[in-house]
Write an enzyme that holds these catalytic residues in place. Structure first.
Site, mmCIF file in Angstrom:
data_model
loop_
_atom_site.group_PDB
_atom_site.id
_atom_site.type_symbol
_atom_site.label_atom_id
_atom_site.label_comp_id
_atom_site.label_asym_id
_atom_site.label_seq_id
_atom_site.Cartn_x
_atom_site.Cartn_y
_atom_site.Cartn_z
ATOM 1 N N HIS A 89 3.763 1.796 7.132
ATOM 2 C CA HIS A 89 3.786 2.968 6.239
ATOM 3 C C HIS A 89 4.190 4.216 7.015
ATOM 4 C CE1 HIS A 89 2.488 5.830 3.117
ATOM 5 N NE2 HIS A 89 2.002 6.521 4.135
ATOM 6 N N GLU A 90 3.591 4.427 8.180
ATOM 7 C CA GLU A 90 3.926 5.611 8.967
ATOM 8 C C GLU A 90 5.378 5.560 9.438
ATOM 9 O OE1 GLU A 90 2.083 8.049 8.796
ATOM 10 O OE2 GLU A 90 0.324 7.019 8.009
ATOM 11 N N HIS A 93 7.786 6.895 6.929
ATOM 12 C CA HIS A 93 8.054 8.331 6.987
ATOM 13 C C HIS A 93 9.166 8.637 7.988
ATOM 14 C CE1 HIS A 93 4.911 9.464 4.281
ATOM 15 N NE2 HIS A 93 3.936 9.007 5.048
ATOM 16 N N HIS A 97 12.724 10.489 7.256
ATOM 17 C CA HIS A 97 13.248 11.579 8.077
ATOM 18 C C HIS A 97 14.687 11.294 8.488
ATOM 19 C CE1 HIS A 97 12.600 14.442 11.749
ATOM 20 N NE2 HIS A 97 13.364 14.964 10.816
#
Length: 221
Positions: A89-90, A93, A97
């Site tokens: 999940h991280e 991100h 980006h």
């Protein structure tokens, strides 16, 4: 507001409960959260983002300025379904980006204004309430600042849901999890997303409360 506070407490408890449950479910491929994160980054052509371990529980986050995927120790070293879900999940991100995902860009652009708002908003709101019978201007300013915070909370929702979508698609496509583990990972990320939903609704409820005070004060004038 009382209902939302209760819902927030329940969702937070449920998230921790789910995390603890799935942290006990070993990943069939034996990979750690750090290994999964590095693999996902590399497969998406991201080589300038570091994966680091940070203190605390559920303190995992992506820092776009420092270009780091920060994983709590349980996730960084863990070889569980929970670790796989959170790590991917991280990294979702980080992928956002890289591809310049519009809601993430908008949220990042709001951070400087939000930092100012968070620093002074409570004092302005307090002063506005105390001075409401004299002038509505301070409270109106406070409501405006709180509206910015509420907007930020709602913009966060598509960012978080999209990161989970990317994470789940990647761990399934790359056989990081089996079918059973995928269901567990999806459940864990759903409860994590619900914390943001409740936070956004709570912010909206608080905004409406302050707005009602402002409108009530104007009517009394």
């Amino acid at each position: 507001m009382i209902l939302i506070f209760g819902a927030s407490a329940f969702v937070s408890w449920r998230l921790r409960s789910k995390f603890n449950e799935y942290a006990q479910v070993g990943l069939s491929n034996g990979m750690s959260g750090a290994e999964i994160a590095k693999m996902m980054l590399n497969q998406n052509g991201i080589y300038d983002v570091r994966v680091v371990s940070v203190e605390g529980m559920l303190t995992d986050h992506y820092n776009p300025e420092e270009k780091t995927v920060n994983l709590s120790a349980d996730v960084y070293y863990g070889r569980s379904v929970a670790a796989a879900a959170v790590a991917s999940h991280e990294c979702g991100h980080a992928v956002q980006h890289q591809v310049a995902y519009a809601p993430l860009k908008l949220r990042s652009a709001m951070v400087p204004a939000l930092s100012f708002s968070s620093r002074y908003m409570q004092w302005i709101l307090l002063g506005g309430i105390l001075l409401l019978q004299t002038t509505p201007i301070p409270l109106a300013i406070g409501v405006g600042l709180f509206a910015l915070t509420t907007l930020f909370s709602f913009i966060t929702l598509p960012v978080e849901f999209d990161a989970s979508r990317r994470a789940l698609a990647w761990i399934q496509t790359n056989n990081v999890v089996n079918e059973r583990e995928y269901g567990f990972a999806k459940d864990a990320l759903w409860w994590a997303a619900m914390t943001y939903v409740v936070a956004a609704l709570g912010s909206l409820a608080t905004l409406l409360y302050y707005a009602s005070l402002l409108m009530g004060g104007r009517r009394s004038d």
